[in-house]
Scaffold this active site. Structure first.
Site, PDB file in Angstrom:
ATOM      1  N   ASP A   5       0.875  -1.166   0.000  1.00  0.00           N
ATOM      2  CA  ASP A   5       0.000   0.000   0.000  1.00  0.00           C
ATOM      3  C   ASP A   5       0.921   1.227   0.000  1.00  0.00           C
ATOM      4  O   ASP A   5       2.085   1.125   0.371  1.00  0.00           O
ATOM      5  CB  ASP A   5      -0.887  -0.034   1.247  1.00  0.00           C
ATOM      6  CG  ASP A   5      -1.667   1.239   1.435  1.00  0.00           C
ATOM      7  OD1 ASP A   5      -2.331   1.671   0.483  1.00  0.00           O
ATOM      8  OD2 ASP A   5      -1.589   1.825   2.531  1.00  0.00           O
ATOM      9  N   ASP A  25      -1.493  -0.924   6.186  1.00  0.00           N
ATOM     10  CA  ASP A  25      -1.715  -0.419   7.543  1.00  0.00           C
ATOM     11  C   ASP A  25      -3.150   0.012   7.799  1.00  0.00           C
ATOM     12  O   ASP A  25      -3.498   0.315   8.931  1.00  0.00           O
ATOM     13  CB  ASP A  25      -0.794   0.776   7.818  1.00  0.00           C
ATOM     14  CG  ASP A  25      -1.253   2.033   7.076  1.00  0.00           C
ATOM     15  OD1 ASP A  25      -1.655   1.900   5.906  1.00  0.00           O
ATOM     16  OD2 ASP A  25      -1.212   3.126   7.664  1.00  0.00           O
ATOM     17  N   ASP A  65      -6.973  -2.069   3.717  1.00  0.00           N
ATOM     18  CA  ASP A  65      -5.976  -3.075   3.325  1.00  0.00           C
ATOM     19  C   ASP A  65      -6.313  -4.467   3.867  1.00  0.00           C
ATOM     20  O   ASP A  65      -5.712  -5.455   3.436  1.00  0.00           O
ATOM     21  CB  ASP A  65      -4.584  -2.682   3.843  1.00  0.00           C
ATOM     22  CG  ASP A  65      -4.086  -1.392   3.218  1.00  0.00           C
ATOM     23  OD1 ASP A  65      -4.354  -1.187   2.021  1.00  0.00           O
ATOM     24  OD2 ASP A  65      -3.442  -0.594   3.915  1.00  0.00           O
TER      25      ASP A  65
END
Length: 649
Positions: free
Chosen positions: A336, A529, A533
């Protein structure tokens, strides 16, 4: 109580502790001494009853712990195991007169068991030392403003907790009064204190170094980050890797096959190849010793536990042996962007002002206007300008465009380029370049022209470039999946050194791309995080969460980087690959030794003493090889943060 009595009590306490922790090793070594004494007496032609009694004592003393473990497991699980095979092998050796060899078999088997127990105890001690950091009491500020000491279980969310210098913080919460340097080694593994002030988050078990703090509790005691760490360590110790699970299933079947072959070998060679019954039984007993899968069984678990313990000390928590084994096979890592590769906070990287403007006046006006907004870009500009602010005389939020406000009689507009259409723009020459570098541009105008420009960007984490380079050096493809626009994504990808990126990804798109990579035959890890996600973390072969991420990411992930430090990811992959190499070495050695000893036995070359030493020696070797993973491998060289430099100075 007298001094001598106190000393006696202390000595007994130390002895009890040593006995509880090392009794298997002590008994194994004592059995070894008995074997040496018995062997000496046998060589001096002492009466057989004497040295046989000593050998039998060595059997009982050295073999008690493993015999009890094996028989208990056989009774409870109704399955055969390697411990039972060793008991039968030792009894068989004694039955044909090889008292010393049977005793040596028990001694080495007990010694290898003691080494395995040492590995387990080391992990247990690590967990106990972790749990000992948890404060049991807290100083609470009650409704009357009085301080009272209460048990942690009496605290509730919203309570105010008072923490003095040198005390451990007993809760997860937010500082409402005070500032201090906080040592967060129990959470992040970093010993350098971090400066915290009002509004900052602090964690249970961390140490207040030098300030007086009042903290508002934001999480229940059993839901704190520290408690989650403890639960993850406990689960990691009990969860086996796929290889270990296979060996465990294989063990019972293998033992049955060995016992059947041994029974046949006692009889068939006499009729088939003309061996005497004595030779057939002797070779059958040797086969019982050498065919036991002791080394094979010990090839994986000690290595996995050692790798998990060493990684935890370096701020990488694996939730089980399965995940460290899989991470060692990963060839693609998906990231990410926001909060993972980047800090998640925009900062002003460049500011420009039109010629002839009073820069100081423009800066003060912009800071005064942006201070009225909670937008992250506005806050980043205020932090960048660091100037005094005043109250605008008028203020209007124009949805979709920006802010219009009046300061010192001048009406300013701050926002997108479209908010300033028709006005002269002195910054055209640099705007395209800034956009290609992934910047978001905020324009300021005064009704006559655009007077200032601020270029902002979510910055790469200080350690990201080094971490990505280290992963690329390991032959791992590094891919960023982000919801950001293609221009910004391309700029971040170039700066970080990623091998590929995909922009404008929704959470379902991230899941789709991970499925695609898996369909291509890749072993994929996902690093994230945020809540968005969590689906991708769950789908990936290995989900990796940043330690300061959301609870959803922490719960879903298989591995947690306890500090938001990507440098630890390269370390984790290196440690996982090292564990897989060691496990392969152990399995190869174990199987190779078994096959070699079986072949030597069938050729009538192998004698019982060499069979015992060769077989049990390989067991000790694989355990010691696994314990090498306790060594602390170095993290990749990372740039030191400016705040850490100041603290170090």
């Amino acid at each position: 109580m007298t001094t001598s009595t106190t000393t006696d009590v202390q000595q007994r306490s130390v002895f009890r502790h040593a006995w509880d922790e090392h009794h298997e090793l002590i008994l194994a070594l004592f059995s070894g001494i008995l074997i040496l004494v018995a062997y000496g007496l046998e060589k001096f032609n002492t009466a057989s009853a004497v040295y046989v009694t000593l050998y039998l004592s060595a059997y009982v003393i050295g073999g008690y712990a493993k015999a009890k473990e094996g028989l208990t497991e056989t009774y409870q699980e109704k399955t055969l195991n390697v411990e039972l095979l060793m008991i039968l092998a030792a009894i068989g050796a004694a039955a044909i007169g090889y008292w010393m060899e049977g005793a040596i078999l028990i001694f080495i088997f007990a010694l290898s068991g003691a080494l395995e127990t040492y590995t387990m105890n080391k992990n247990e001690r690590a967990l106990q030392s972790l749990m000992s950091l948890q404060p049991e009491e807290a100083t609470r500020l009650n409704a009357n403003g009085q301080l009272e000491v209460v048990g942690i279980e009496q605290l509730a969310i919203g309570n105010l907790v008072y923490v003095r210098p040198g005390e451990r913080i007993p809760v997860d919460g937010v500082i409402v009064r005070g500032q201090a340097a906080i040592e967060e080694a129990s959470i992040t593994g970093e010993s350098i204190p971090v400066e915290k002030q009002t509004g900052d988050t602090v964690y249970n078990s961390t140490v207040n170094m030098n300030g007086v703090l009042t903290i508002e509790m934001t999480k229940a005691a059993d839901e704190s980050l520290f408690q989650k760490i403890i639960h993850m360590v406990q689960n990691a110790q009990s969860e086996q890797s796929p290889s270990a699970q296979f060996i465990e299933r294989f063990e019972s079947r293998y033992v049955k096959i060995v016992l059947l072959v041994v029974a046949l070998m006692m009889v068939l060679p006499h009729y088939v190849v003309g061996w005497t019954f004595e030779t057939s039984i002797y070779r059958a007993m040797i086969l019982l010793v050498v065919a036991s899968p002791c080394a094979l069984v010990a090839s994986i678990t000690p290595a996995a536990l050692s790798a998990i313990a060493a990684s935890a000390k370096n701020g990488v928590l694996f939730k089980g042996g399965a995940h460290i084994e899989t991470l060692g096979q990963v060839d693609t890592i998906v990231f990410d962007k926001t909060g993972t590769l980047t800090t998640g906070k925009p900062v002003v990287t460049e500011s420009r002002y039109a010629e002839g403007m009073d820069v100081r006046a423009v800066q003060q006006a912009v800071a005064s206007i942006e201070a009225q907004s909670n937008h992250p870009l506005a806050q980043a500009i205020v932090d960048h300008l660091k100037t005094d602010v005043r109250e605008p005389s008028t203020f209007k939020d124009v949805t979709g465009y920006g802010i219009e406000a009046t300061v010192d009689g001048v009406t300013y507009r701050i926002g997108k380029r479209a908010f300033h259409d028709g006005l002269d723009d002195p910054f055209v020459a640099i705007e395209q370049s800034l956009k290609e570098q992934g910047h978001t541009i905020v324009y300021v105008s005064n009704g006559a022209q655009i007077v200032a420009l601020y270029a902002l960007r979510d910055t790469i984490r200080p350690e990201a470039k080094t971490a990505i380079a280290a992963l690329n050096d390991l032959g791992i493809a590094t891919i960023m999946l982000t919801g950001d626009n293609p221009v910004t994504a391309a700029a971040i990808s170039r700066e970080a050194g990623l091998t590929d990126f995909v922009a404008e990804c929704l959470p379902e798109d991230k899941v789709r791309y991970i499925k695609q990579y898996q369909t291509e035959g890749r072993t994929v890890a996902m690093v994230g995080d945020g809540i968005n996600d969590a689906p991708a973390l769950a789908l990936a072969h290995v989900g990796i969460a940043m330690g300061e991420g959301t609870d959803a990411a922490l719960e879903t992930a298989d591995v947690v980087l306890m500090k938001n430090d990507l440098g630890r990811l390269a370390y984790a992959v290196h440690k996982a690959r090292k564990m897989n190499r060691i496990v392969k070495q152990n399995i190869t050695l174990a199987i190779g030794v078994i096959l070699l000893l079986i072949a030597s036995n069938l050729s009538q070359f192998l004698i019982m003493p060499f069979a015992v030493v060769g077989h049990e020696g390989s067991t000790i070797l694989v355990i010691l090889n696994g314990l090498r993973l306790l060594q602390q491998d170095a993290l990749p060289s990372l740039p030191q943060r400016s705040s850490e430099k100041r603290l170090a100075a």
